[in-house]
Design an enzyme around this catalytic site. Structure first.
Site, PDB file in Angstrom:
ATOM      1  N   PRO A  81      -4.076  97.923  14.542  1.00  0.00           N
ATOM      2  CA  PRO A  81      -4.856  97.675  15.754  1.00  0.00           C
ATOM      3  C   PRO A  81      -5.027  96.180  16.020  1.00  0.00           C
ATOM      4  CG  PRO A  81      -6.263  98.469  13.966  1.00  0.00           C
ATOM      5  CD  PRO A  81      -4.852  98.600  13.492  1.00  0.00           C
ATOM      6  N   SER A 110      -6.621  99.666  19.117  1.00  0.00           N
ATOM      7  CA  SER A 110      -7.965  99.123  18.892  1.00  0.00           C
ATOM      8  C   SER A 110      -8.857  99.496  20.070  1.00  0.00           C
ATOM      9  CB  SER A 110      -7.897  97.602  18.771  1.00  0.00           C
ATOM     10  OG  SER A 110      -9.196  97.042  18.888  1.00  0.00           O
ATOM     11  N   GLN A 131      -8.485 103.374  16.707  1.00  0.00           N
ATOM     12  CA  GLN A 131      -9.387 102.629  15.812  1.00  0.00           C
ATOM     13  C   GLN A 131     -10.634 102.196  16.570  1.00  0.00           C
ATOM     14  OE1 GLN A 131      -9.411  98.772  16.129  1.00  0.00           O
ATOM     15  NE2 GLN A 131     -11.364  98.932  15.054  1.00  0.00           N
ATOM     16  N   TYR A 133     -14.348 100.111  16.788  1.00  0.00           N
ATOM     17  CA  TYR A 133     -15.438  99.208  16.411  1.00  0.00           C
ATOM     18  C   TYR A 133     -16.706  99.791  17.003  1.00  0.00           C
ATOM     19  CZ  TYR A 133     -12.480  95.228  15.060  1.00  0.00           C
ATOM     20  OH  TYR A 133     -11.607  94.386  14.427  1.00  0.00           O
ATOM     21  N   THR A 159     -13.145 100.856  11.541  1.00  0.00           N
ATOM     22  CA  THR A 159     -12.964  99.592  10.831  1.00  0.00           C
ATOM     23  C   THR A 159     -14.297  99.160  10.248  1.00  0.00           C
ATOM     24  OG1 THR A 159     -11.044  98.892  12.095  1.00  0.00           O
ATOM     25  CG2 THR A 159     -12.356  97.141  11.098  1.00  0.00           C
ATOM     26  N   LYS A 212     -10.866 101.722   7.596  1.00  0.00           N
ATOM     27  CA  LYS A 212     -10.009 100.526   7.508  1.00  0.00           C
ATOM     28  C   LYS A 212     -10.844  99.328   7.040  1.00  0.00           C
ATOM     29  CE  LYS A 212      -6.916  97.618  10.316  1.00  0.00           C
ATOM     30  NZ  LYS A 212      -7.617  96.371  10.547  1.00  0.00           N
ATOM     31  N   HIS A 236      -8.375  92.623   6.803  1.00  0.00           N
ATOM     32  CA  HIS A 236      -8.302  92.242   8.218  1.00  0.00           C
ATOM     33  C   HIS A 236      -7.333  91.060   8.400  1.00  0.00           C
ATOM     34  CE1 HIS A 236     -10.989  93.555  11.647  1.00  0.00           C
ATOM     35  NE2 HIS A 236     -10.250  92.656  12.256  1.00  0.00           N
ATOM     36  N   GLY A 269      -0.288  90.478   5.381  1.00  0.00           N
ATOM     37  CA  GLY A 269       0.839  89.637   4.986  1.00  0.00           C
ATOM     38  C   GLY A 269       2.175  90.335   4.981  1.00  0.00           C
ATOM     39  N   ILE A 270       2.225  91.566   5.510  1.00  0.00           N
ATOM     40  CA  ILE A 270       3.509  92.296   5.503  1.00  0.00           C
ATOM     41  C   ILE A 270       4.384  91.718   6.621  1.00  0.00           C
ATOM     42  CG2 ILE A 270       4.638  94.553   5.748  1.00  0.00           C
ATOM     43  CD1 ILE A 270       2.821  94.720   3.374  1.00  0.00           C
TER      44      ILE A 270
HETATM   45  C1  LIG Z   1      -4.814  89.096  16.815  1.00  0.00           C
HETATM   46  C2  LIG Z   1      -5.388  90.150  15.904  1.00  0.00           C
HETATM   47  C3  LIG Z   1      -6.334  91.029  16.398  1.00  0.00           C
HETATM   48  C4  LIG Z   1      -6.854  92.036  15.574  1.00  0.00           C
HETATM   49  N1  LIG Z   1      -7.722  92.960  16.080  1.00  0.00           N
HETATM   50  C5  LIG Z   1      -8.140  93.981  15.302  1.00  0.00           C
HETATM   51  C6  LIG Z   1      -8.920  95.034  15.849  1.00  0.00           C
HETATM   52  O1  LIG Z   1      -9.231  95.057  17.042  1.00  0.00           O
HETATM   53  N2  LIG Z   1      -9.308  96.018  15.009  1.00  0.00           N
HETATM   54  C7  LIG Z   1      -8.978  96.029  13.673  1.00  0.00           C
HETATM   55  O2  LIG Z   1      -9.359  96.960  12.952  1.00  0.00           O
HETATM   56  N3  LIG Z   1      -8.218  95.068  13.146  1.00  0.00           N
HETATM   57  C8  LIG Z   1      -7.786  94.052  13.926  1.00  0.00           C
HETATM   58  N4  LIG Z   1      -6.972  93.094  13.396  1.00  0.00           N
HETATM   59  C9  LIG Z   1      -6.534  93.207  11.990  1.00  0.00           C
HETATM   60  C10 LIG Z   1      -5.217  93.992  11.930  1.00  0.00           C
HETATM   61  O3  LIG Z   1      -5.397  95.318  12.331  1.00  0.00           O
HETATM   62  C11 LIG Z   1      -4.637  93.974  10.511  1.00  0.00           C
HETATM   63  O4  LIG Z   1      -5.604  94.461   9.602  1.00  0.00           O
HETATM   64  C12 LIG Z   1      -4.156  92.603  10.055  1.00  0.00           C
HETATM   65  O5  LIG Z   1      -3.617  91.868  11.117  1.00  0.00           O
HETATM   66  C13 LIG Z   1      -3.113  92.773   8.963  1.00  0.00           C
HETATM   67  O6  LIG Z   1      -2.659  91.573   8.464  1.00  0.00           O
HETATM   68  P1  LIG Z   1      -1.324  90.842   8.984  1.00  0.00           P
HETATM   69  O7  LIG Z   1      -1.675  90.224  10.307  1.00  0.00           O
HETATM   70  O8  LIG Z   1      -1.093  89.811   7.927  1.00  0.00           O
HETATM   71  O9  LIG Z   1      -0.244  91.863   9.106  1.00  0.00           O
HETATM   72  C14 LIG Z   1      -6.440  92.105  14.212  1.00  0.00           C
HETATM   73  C15 LIG Z   1      -5.496  91.202  13.734  1.00  0.00           C
HETATM   74  C16 LIG Z   1      -4.955  90.247  14.563  1.00  0.00           C
HETATM   75  C17 LIG Z   1      -3.899  89.320  14.016  1.00  0.00           C
END
Ligand SMILES: Cc1cc2nc3c(=O)[nH]c(=O)nc-3n(C[C@H](O)[C@H](O)[C@H](O)COP(=O)(O)O)c2cc1C
Length: 374
Positions: A81, A110, A131, A133, A159, A212, A236, A269-270
């Site tokens: 998301p 999201s 997902q 909030y 989350t 999450k 996150h 980090g994937i």
């Molecule tokens: C720009 C951005 C916005 C995000 N928004 C949400 C969100 O709205 N809800 C959520 O559960 N996680 C959010 N996340 C976290 C991602 O779902 C995820 O857990 C995370 O990006 C994974 O790590 P990675 O960016 O290294 O792949 C966000 C991440 C990014 C980069």
């Protein structure tokens, strides 16, 4: 929109995305909280694992398919998301959902991603997850979940690592306020959310429920006791609590605590096919992809996300073959060993050619074509 048909390596999307996105949107996407230690640790944890390949195994036919919470996937990948997606691509959540439908993976929408659950669900007819909030009282939560279920989402994800919004200093220093935070409801609903609320929601939702942001064996155990179907191991993407462990580092203790009673997704980090394989070998059912999805979206929208998934598919297949396995269920911890990580920052650790100047401009894409089999 940029033509990405010539993109043959993942790192090439970076230059395209950086060119297309505003500096504020780029930093919002790429940055982490405070010292960005968690962000870097996510990659360092992946880099601390090496492979133990087996040879002469007949790996002519490789199957990357799997099942996640009842849904069949061609690749063990969830498009994680992303809120405020309109900062990255104007059409928002309809774009990754269409890409996921084409590529045979799951998109998790999201709740703070425009244009919202209804419109995104209409954009592509295939299973997708929602997902949430918590931005209101119990009635607001129940109504929002009921609406998502009515729209056809097949799993609900709460989350739980965002009791407070992390201090993303790149955004703060630039005065960049992500679109979903403009006029957002009070944070107090999310901060006051507890296991009791999870229990209440579990009682109301028959479809799979995912948490999450689980980062300890203790909370994983709690979640399973409350009847949670999916444990989403995540910090996150290093955007919330700084100085956390890397996700892949905590995965083994969570897999062991869960003991097969729930399915496990992990993210953080994937960025490469080998990262996906490491997570699966440690016991995850699927991985989430956050920034790489955002980078592809920024680089070239729907087609770029599909292309990114094709390249990941190629990397995954090759690495499986070279490891001596033909299906995902063959992967286990015997394929991994501890290794000293190279001293590189997180982005360099996945895409070292970028710091050597490769892919600096979109016009170089033709020159860089590495003849990936299509
Ligand atoms: C720009 C951005 C916005 C995000 N928004 C949400 C969100 O709205 N809800 C959520 O559960 N996680 C959010 N996340 C976290 C991602 O779902 C995820 O857990 C995370 O990006 C994974 O790590 P990675 O960016 O290294 O792949 C966000 C991440 C990014 C980069």
């Amino acid at each position: 929109m940029t033509d990405v048909s010539q993109v043959d390596t993942l790192f090439q999307f970076l230059a395209l995305a950086k060119r297309n996105l505003s500096p504020g949107a780029w930093d919002y996407l790429m940055g982490g909280s405070e010292t960005e230690t968690t962000l870097n640790r996510n990659r360092r944890a992946l880099d601390s694992l090496a492979f133990r390949p087996r040879v002469l195994c007949d790996v002519e036919h490789i199957d990357t398919g799997t099942t996640l919470l009842g849904q069949k996937l061609k690749l063990p990948i969830v498009l994680a998301p992303i809120g405020s997606m309109q900062d990255i691509i104007a059409e928002g959540g309809v774009v990754p959902t269409r890409a996921a439908a084409r590529a045979g993976v799951i998109h998790m929408l999201s709740s703070v991603c425009a244009p919202g659950a209804e419109e995104v669900s209409r954009a592509a007819d295939y299973p997708k997850f929602f997902q949430l909030y918590v931005r209101g009282d119990n009635k607001w939560v129940d109504d929002t979940i009921a609406n998502a279920l009515a729209c056809g989402y097949r799993a609900i994800c709460l989350t739980v690592d965002r009791a407070y919004y992390g201090r993303r200093e790149r955004d703060i220093a630039k005065g960049h306020l992500p679109v979903s935070r403009k006029g957002a409801a009070s944070e107090s609903f999310q901060a006051a959310f507890t296991w009791r609320d999870v229990e209440r929601i579990r009682g109301n939702v028959e479809l799979p429920l995912v948490l999450k942001g689980i980062a300890t064996a203790e909370d994983a155990e709690f979640a399973v006791e409350k009847g949670i179907d999916g444990i989403y191991v995540s910090n996150h993407g290093g955007r919330q609590l700084d100085h956390s462990q890397g996700s892949i580092e905590v995965l083994p203790e969570i897999v062991s605590a869960v003991g097969g009673r729930a399915e496990i997704i992990v993210d953080g980090g994937i960025l490469r096919g080998t990262d996906v394989i490491k997570a699966l070998a440690l016991g995850a059912t699927a991985v989430g992809i956050g920034r790489l999805q955002g980078i592809a979206l920024g680089a070239g929208g729907e087609n770029a996300v599909v292309r990114m998934l094709e390249i990941l598919d190629n990397e995954i297949r090759r690495a499986m073959g070279l490891l001596g396995v033909t299906k995902i269920s063959d992967l286990d911890a015997s394929h991994l060993a501890r290794a000293e990580p190279l001293a590189r920052n997180w982005l360099d650790s996945a895409f070292p050619l970028v710091s050597e100047g490769y892919g600096a401009a979109a016009s170089e894409i033709d020159d860089l074509s590495l003849a990936l089999p299509r």
